[in-house]
Design an enzyme around this catalytic site. Structure first.
Site, PDB file in Angstrom:
ATOM      1  N   LYS A 121       0.660  -1.331   0.024  1.00 32.54           N
ATOM      2  CA  LYS A 121       0.015  -0.043  -0.041  1.00 32.54           C
ATOM      3  C   LYS A 121       0.837   1.429  -0.007  1.00 32.54           C
ATOM      4  O   LYS A 121       0.429   2.237  -0.763  1.00 32.54           O
ATOM      5  CB  LYS A 121      -0.779   0.085   1.297  1.00 32.54           C
ATOM      6  CG  LYS A 121      -1.824  -0.829   1.280  1.00 32.54           C
ATOM      7  CD  LYS A 121      -3.129  -0.353   2.285  1.00 32.54           C
ATOM      8  CE  LYS A 121      -2.562  -0.334   3.697  1.00 32.54           C
ATOM      9  NZ  LYS A 121      -2.181  -1.427   4.465  1.00 32.54           N
ATOM     10  N   ARG A 133      -9.703   1.645   8.377  1.00 35.35           N
ATOM     11  CA  ARG A 133      -9.509   0.400   8.600  1.00 35.35           C
ATOM     12  C   ARG A 133     -10.790  -0.286   9.236  1.00 35.35           C
ATOM     13  O   ARG A 133     -10.668  -1.482   9.582  1.00 35.35           O
ATOM     14  CB  ARG A 133      -8.418   0.300   9.655  1.00 35.35           C
ATOM     15  CG  ARG A 133      -6.863   0.246   9.032  1.00 35.35           C
ATOM     16  CD  ARG A 133      -6.067  -0.633   9.772  1.00 35.35           C
ATOM     17  NE  ARG A 133      -4.573  -0.795   9.642  1.00 35.35           N
ATOM     18  CZ  ARG A 133      -3.563  -0.171   9.366  1.00 35.35           C
ATOM     19  NH1 ARG A 133      -3.752   1.060   8.921  1.00 35.35           N
ATOM     20  NH2 ARG A 133      -2.544  -0.466   9.208  1.00 35.35           N
ATOM     21  N   ARG A 147      11.661  -6.159   5.422  1.00 33.82           N
ATOM     22  CA  ARG A 147      11.475  -4.840   5.157  1.00 33.82           C
ATOM     23  C   ARG A 147      12.418  -4.042   6.068  1.00 33.82           C
ATOM     24  O   ARG A 147      12.328  -4.019   7.269  1.00 33.82           O
ATOM     25  CB  ARG A 147       9.957  -4.403   5.308  1.00 33.82           C
ATOM     26  CG  ARG A 147       9.663  -3.323   5.062  1.00 33.82           C
ATOM     27  CD  ARG A 147       7.998  -3.045   5.217  1.00 33.82           C
ATOM     28  NE  ARG A 147       7.324  -3.164   3.873  1.00 33.82           N
ATOM     29  CZ  ARG A 147       5.897  -3.121   3.644  1.00 33.82           C
ATOM     30  NH1 ARG A 147       5.232  -2.528   4.668  1.00 33.82           N
ATOM     31  NH2 ARG A 147       5.503  -3.298   2.440  1.00 33.82           N
ATOM     32  N   ARG A 170      10.961  -1.901  12.119  1.00 36.08           N
ATOM     33  CA  ARG A 170       9.974  -1.375  13.035  1.00 36.08           C
ATOM     34  C   ARG A 170       9.628  -2.309  13.972  1.00 36.08           C
ATOM     35  O   ARG A 170       9.717  -3.626  13.707  1.00 36.08           O
ATOM     36  CB  ARG A 170       8.845  -0.736  12.305  1.00 36.08           C
ATOM     37  CG  ARG A 170       8.969   0.342  11.755  1.00 36.08           C
ATOM     38  CD  ARG A 170       7.812   1.106  10.732  1.00 36.08           C
ATOM     39  NE  ARG A 170       6.463   0.347  10.926  1.00 36.08           N
ATOM     40  CZ  ARG A 170       5.832   0.226   9.898  1.00 36.08           C
ATOM     41  NH1 ARG A 170       5.727   0.963   8.687  1.00 36.08           N
ATOM     42  NH2 ARG A 170       4.535  -0.365   9.990  1.00 36.08           N
ATOM     43  N   ARG A 188      -1.344  -8.560  13.158  1.00 35.82           N
ATOM     44  CA  ARG A 188      -1.718  -7.454  12.385  1.00 35.82           C
ATOM     45  C   ARG A 188      -2.662  -8.093  11.258  1.00 35.82           C
ATOM     46  O   ARG A 188      -3.411  -7.673  10.890  1.00 35.82           O
ATOM     47  CB  ARG A 188      -0.303  -6.487  11.848  1.00 35.82           C
ATOM     48  CG  ARG A 188       0.026  -5.627  12.807  1.00 35.82           C
ATOM     49  CD  ARG A 188       1.466  -5.071  12.402  1.00 35.82           C
ATOM     50  NE  ARG A 188       1.347  -4.075  11.251  1.00 35.82           N
ATOM     51  CZ  ARG A 188       2.366  -3.826  10.409  1.00 35.82           C
ATOM     52  NH1 ARG A 188       3.602  -4.156  10.405  1.00 35.82           N
ATOM     53  NH2 ARG A 188       2.275  -2.805   9.486  1.00 35.82           N
TER      54      ARG A 188
HETATM   55  P1  AMP Z   1       0.653   1.016   9.273  1.00 31.10           P
HETATM   56  O1  AMP Z   1       1.868   1.697   8.902  1.00 31.10           O
HETATM   57  O2  AMP Z   1      -0.427   1.568   8.318  1.00 31.10           O
HETATM   58  O3  AMP Z   1       0.603  -0.522   9.046  1.00 31.10           O
HETATM   59  O4  AMP Z   1       0.198   1.380  10.673  1.00 31.10           O
HETATM   60  C1  AMP Z   1       0.731   1.021  11.699  1.00 31.10           C
HETATM   61  C2  AMP Z   1       0.167   0.892  13.007  1.00 31.10           C
HETATM   62  O5  AMP Z   1      -0.595   2.155  13.175  1.00 31.10           O
HETATM   63  C3  AMP Z   1      -1.323  -0.050  12.864  1.00 31.10           C
HETATM   64  O6  AMP Z   1      -0.765  -1.365  13.152  1.00 31.10           O
HETATM   65  C4  AMP Z   1      -1.939   0.462  14.007  1.00 31.10           C
HETATM   66  O7  AMP Z   1      -1.754   0.119  15.183  1.00 31.10           O
HETATM   67  C5  AMP Z   1      -2.044   2.026  13.846  1.00 31.10           C
HETATM   68  N1  AMP Z   1      -2.965   2.477  12.576  1.00 31.10           N
HETATM   69  C6  AMP Z   1      -2.625   3.057  11.265  1.00 31.10           C
HETATM   70  N2  AMP Z   1      -3.773   3.503  10.702  1.00 31.10           N
HETATM   71  C7  AMP Z   1      -4.827   3.031  11.528  1.00 31.10           C
HETATM   72  C8  AMP Z   1      -6.319   3.240  11.543  1.00 31.10           C
HETATM   73  N3  AMP Z   1      -7.001   3.709  10.463  1.00 31.10           N
HETATM   74  N4  AMP Z   1      -6.929   2.742  12.514  1.00 31.10           N
HETATM   75  C9  AMP Z   1      -6.561   2.270  13.530  1.00 31.10           C
HETATM   76  N5  AMP Z   1      -5.201   2.289  13.804  1.00 31.10           N
HETATM   77  C10 AMP Z   1      -4.322   2.625  12.857  1.00 31.10           C
END
Ligand code: AMP
Length: 219
Positions: free
Chosen positions: A13, A88, A127, A160, A171
């Site tokens: 993404k 999400r 990654r 990370r 996740r």
């Molecule tokens: P990502 O980098 O998009 O995978 O986001 C990393 C983390 O941020 C996720 O595992 C969630 O803990 C939090 N997060 C990001 N976007 C959202 C969202 N739209 N709703 C809730 N938590 C989010």
């Protein structure tokens, strides 16, 4: 134009979003990056989000929606945005529609990137992210020119906390639980575009981005 990116963590993404945003002159908004920025700056929001992020859980809707709302009010969103990692949940999707409706805008496309989970787990393990500019590398398929250093900004590359295997599994579980209702939501709105990607179908994130741009151009 507003494009939302669905797809599991590790489906590409971020990479697809950055390419499309740059080519179509849209803002690229990643809620994950916004949370990580708050974490780095040790803001109250960052401290609250950290407990969820470290476990791979979703940050509560109320906090996330408020943060996105503030970001959407910034000047660079005038032409629209690619939203990476938001919505999400169905509740977030409905809130987004309401927010955009206030400025007579709407979600024009929901892009669902489908990559088999076994490929995703391997990808995430390889990654590395830049601490400076958030650029993403894959140590096998897309390594930086100098190990551990970002090509773009010279920042330090790191893995990370939530890219570690146990957290990745959680996740993916969290993603699966909410994916279906989001996909249905945008399918019903007739704006869902699904793209298969990954080694098995021989499509990179770059290929997906170009397919989407072509589709938008011909629409
Ligand atoms: P990502 O980098 O998009 O995978 O986001 C990393 C983390 O941020 C996720 O595992 C969630 O803990 C939090 N997060 C990001 N976007 C959202 C969202 N739209 N709703 C809730 N938590 C989010």
């Amino acid at each position: 134009m507003f494009i939302v990116l669905l797809g599991a963590p590790g489906s590409g993404k971020g990479t697809v979003g950055k390419i499309i945003a740059e080519d179509l002159k849209l803002a690229h908004i990643s809620t994950g990056d916004l949370f990580r920025e708050n974490l780095k700056n040790e803001t109250e929001l960052g401290k609250e989000a950290k407990q969820y992020m470290d476990k791979g859980e979703l940050v509560p809707d109320e906090v996330t929606i408020k943060m996105l709302k503030e970001r959407l009010n910034k000047a660079d969103v005038e032409n629209g945005a690619v939203l990476d990692g938001f919505p999400r949940t169905k509740n977030q999707a409905i809130s987004l529609d309401n927010m955009l409706n206030q400025t007579k805008a709407k979600v024009d496309m929901a892009l669902n990137i489908e990559v088999p989970f076994d490929e995703i787990v391997e990808r995430i393990a390889n990654r590395r992210s830049c601490r400076g500019c958030t650029e993403i590398y894959n140590v096998v398929f897309n390594p930086p020119k100098t190990e551990g250093i970002c090509d773009k900004c010279g920042g330090e590359l790191y893995q990370r906390e939530d890219q570690k295997p146990e957290v990745v599994k959680n996740r993916l579980k969290v993603y699966s639980e909410s994916a279906e209702e989001l996909i249905n939501y945008y399918e019903n709105a007739k704006i869902l575009y699904s793209a298969k990607a990954g080694d098995k179908v021989g499509k990179t994130s770059y290929d997906v981005a170009k397919d989407v741009e072509e589709y938008i151009k011909n629409k």
